[in-house]
Design an enzyme around this catalytic site. Structure first.
Site, PDB file in Angstrom:
ATOM      1  N   GLY A  57      72.513   9.199   1.349  1.00  0.00           N
ATOM      2  CA  GLY A  57      71.510   9.467   0.732  1.00  0.00           C
ATOM      3  C   GLY A  57      70.909   8.567  -0.418  1.00  0.00           C
ATOM      4  N   GLU A  69      78.870   7.351   2.917  1.00  0.00           N
ATOM      5  CA  GLU A  69      78.352   7.372   4.390  1.00  0.00           C
ATOM      6  C   GLU A  69      76.801   7.151   4.292  1.00  0.00           C
ATOM      7  OE1 GLU A  69      79.988  11.037   5.731  1.00  0.00           O
ATOM      8  OE2 GLU A  69      78.592  12.377   4.659  1.00  0.00           O
ATOM      9  N   GLY A  93      72.839   6.077   5.651  1.00  0.00           N
ATOM     10  CA  GLY A  93      72.325   5.822   6.928  1.00  0.00           C
ATOM     11  C   GLY A  93      71.222   4.877   6.497  1.00  0.00           C
ATOM     12  N   CYS A 128      46.249  12.891  20.458  1.00  0.00           N
ATOM     13  CA  CYS A 128      45.174  13.744  20.347  1.00  0.00           C
ATOM     14  C   CYS A 128      45.529  14.854  19.072  1.00  0.00           C
ATOM     15  CB  CYS A 128      44.815  14.450  21.428  1.00  0.00           C
ATOM     16  SG  CYS A 128      44.728  13.273  22.918  1.00  0.00           S
TER      17      CYS A 128
HETATM   18  C1  PLP Z   1      72.166  12.435   7.377  1.00  0.00           C
HETATM   19  C2  PLP Z   1      73.279  12.257   6.518  1.00  0.00           C
HETATM   20  C3  PLP Z   1      74.119  11.160   5.913  1.00  0.00           C
HETATM   21  C4  PLP Z   1      73.037   9.839   5.913  1.00  0.00           C
HETATM   22  O1  PLP Z   1      72.005  10.049   5.041  1.00  0.00           O
HETATM   23  P1  PLP Z   1      70.908   8.838   4.675  1.00  0.00           P
HETATM   24  O2  PLP Z   1      69.798   9.601   3.966  1.00  0.00           O
HETATM   25  O3  PLP Z   1      70.560   8.326   5.955  1.00  0.00           O
HETATM   26  O4  PLP Z   1      71.737   7.919   3.603  1.00  0.00           O
HETATM   27  C5  PLP Z   1      75.067  11.155   5.462  1.00  0.00           C
HETATM   28  N1  PLP Z   1      75.900  12.398   5.574  1.00  0.00           N
HETATM   29  C6  PLP Z   1      75.515  13.548   6.212  1.00  0.00           C
HETATM   30  C7  PLP Z   1      76.479  14.625   6.173  1.00  0.00           C
HETATM   31  C8  PLP Z   1      74.313  13.600   6.561  1.00  0.00           C
HETATM   32  O5  PLP Z   1      73.802  14.715   7.235  1.00  0.00           O
END
Ligand code: PLP
Length: 378
Positions: free
Chosen positions: A206, A242, A244, A316
C-alpha cells in the site's frame, strides 16, 4: 492505424527495485505482491532482487511455477481460499499462508494433517491503528479482510491442530506515504509482539503512488530508516513488507494512436484507438492517467486548439475516459499518446473483452523508443 502497445521498461524496473531493496535494512524482507503485475518478464526482472513473492490465487501460484520454477512463493494470501487453493499452497511449499478467518485456519490445519505436514501461517489482523501524525484511523472496522484482534490473540495462543502460527500479517490501507506507513508498521509490530508474541510480522503493502506527479516516488529511504528503528528495539523479530503498485507502476506505459479529434459543445475530445478496456486504471482509481504526446501527425491533420482536452477510447460508454489535460498542447490525428504509470493494476485489471476490440501488443524497451518506431510503421 497501429495497434495499441504496452511497453515494459525492464531496465528501469530493475534499477527501481534495487534502489528499494538498498533502502531497506537487511532484516526487512521485501516481497512483491504479484497481483499488481504478473507479467512473466516483470517477475523475472524482480526475482534476483526481491526476497520473495506474495501470491493470492492458484493462478498466481501457477504463473510463478511456470516463470520461476525454482522459487516457491514466500506467501499465499487472499480472501476466499478454497480447500483446493489451500492444498495447492501446501503442495507448492509456500513459506507462509496468510490466514483470513478462524474457519479457514481450521480447514488449513485439517488439510495439512491429512497431508502429513504442518502449515506455517501468519494470522491476518484487522487492527485499529490511529496514526498520531494523522487524524486518521486505519483498520478496526467491519471488513471481509483479516480477523478481529481478539480472534487473532485466541488463535495464536490455542492454534488448531496442523498449523504453526509464526506471526501476524496486516495490510490495513493503501496510498500511505512513508511517514504514515512507518507509523502503521510500528503500531502493528508493537501489537503483534506484545499481544501475540510474534517473531514475524508482515506489515503489508500500500505504499503511495502519485498519479498526478509521475516523477514523485515513495520515500523508501525514510521508510527504511523507520523500519530500522522499529527493529533496533526487537532483536528477535523479522519484518516483511509486500508492496505491489509502488514497485511496478513506473515500468509500464500504454501507447495509443489518436484516431479522431472533435469539439463537443465547446470542449475538445481526443479519441484514441484503444481505451480503458486495455488500461482500466484511471477508471478504477478515478484519476487522469498522465500522458505525453509523441507528435508525428502530418501537416493538415485535424488537431485540437491547444487548450484542455478529454482523452477517450473506443468503448460505447461515457466511462471510457483515459485522461484529461490542460497542458497537452495541440493534439492531432496520427499523434501517439504515451500513457505513463501503466505498470501496475493496468492491463491485468482491464475488462479486455468488452466490445471485443483487438488486444494490445506487448513490447519490452523504453516507451519513447517504441513510439519513435511507430513513425515508420503506419
Ligand atoms: C493488494 C495487496 C498488496 C499490495 O498492495 P499495493 O497497494 O499494490 O502495494 C499487499 N498485501 C495485500 C494483502 C494485498 O491485498
Amino acid at each position: 492505424m497501429t495497434r495499441p502497445v504496452y511497453v515494459h521498461d525492464l531496465d528501469a524496473l530493475a534499477t527501481h527495485v534495487r534502489s528499494i531493496r538498498a533502502a531497506l535494512p537487511d532484516r526487512v524482507e521485501l516481497l512483491y505482491a504479484v497481483k499488481a503485475n504478473p507479467e512473466p518478464d516483470v517477475l523475472r526482472t524482480l526475482a534476483p532482487t526481491v526476497d520473495g513473492f506474495e501470491v493470492a490465487s492458484r493462478g498466481e501460484l501457477r504463473r510463478l511455477a511456470d516463470v520461476l520454477p525454482d522459487r516457491s512463493p514466500a506467501a499465499y494470501a487472499g480472501p476466499g481460499k478454497t480447500d483446493e487453493d489451500l492444498a495447492a499452497a501446501l503442495a507448492a511449499g509456500v513459506g507462509r499462508v496468510h490466514v483470513e478467518s478462524p474457519a479457514e485456519l481450521r480447514r488449513l490445519g485439517a488439510l495439512a494433517r491429512s497431508a502429513g505436514t504442518t502449515a506455517d501461517v501468519l494470522l491476518r489482523v484487522n487492527l485499529p491503528v490511529r496514526a498520531p501524525g494523522a487524524s486518521l484511523v486505519m483498520g478496526g472496522g467491519p471488513s471481509p479482510f483479516g480477523m478481529d484482534p481478539d480472534d487473532v490473540r485466541a488463535l495464536a495462543h490455542r492454534p488448531p491442530p496442523g498449523v504453526a502460527v509464526r506471526g501476524v500479517h496486516a495490510h490495513l490501507a493503501s496510498g500511505l506515504d512513508a511517514p504514515l506507513a512507518a507509523e502503521v508498521a510500528a503500531a502493528v509490530v508493537e501489537w503483534a509482539v506484545g499481544e501475540v508474541g510474534a517473531t514475524e510480522v508482515d506489515v503489508g503493502g500500500g505504499m503511495s503512488v502519485d498519479y498526478a506527479d509521475p516523477t514523485a516516488r515513495f520515500d523508501w529511504s525514510g521508510y527504511g530508516r523507520a523500519l530500522g528503528d522499529i527493529l533496533d528495539h526487537r532483536p528477535g523479530v523479522r519484518v516483511r513488507i509486500e508492496p505491489g503498485r509502488a514497485v511496478t507502476v513506473y515500468c509500464g506505459a500504454y501507447l495509443a494512436e489518436v484516431v479522431d479529434v472533435k469539439r463537443s459543445y465547446g470542449e475538445w475530445f481526443v479519441v484514441v484507438a484503444g481505451g480503458t478496456h486495455h488500461l482500466r486504471t484511471p477508471v478504477a482509481k478515478g484519476h487522469a492517467q498522465p500522458f505525453t504526446v509523441h507528435r508525428r501527425a502530418t501537416d493538415g491533420a485535424p488537431r485540437t486548439d491547444g487548450g484542455p482536452v478529454t482523452v477517450v477510447g473506443q468503448l460505447c460508454t461515457p466511462k471510457d475516459v483515459l485522461s484529461r489535460s490542460t497542458d497537452a498542447g495541440p493534439v492531432a490525428v496520427g499523434d501517439v499518446l504515451i500513457f505513463a504509470m501503466a505498470g501496475a493494476y493496468a492491463w491485468n485489471i482491464s475488462h479486455r473483452d468488452f466490445l471485443l476490440h483487438e488486444p494490445p501488443e506487448f513490447r519490452v524497451g523504453s516507451p519513447g523508443d517504441v513510439a519513435l518506431g511507430w513513425a515508420d510503421r503506419s
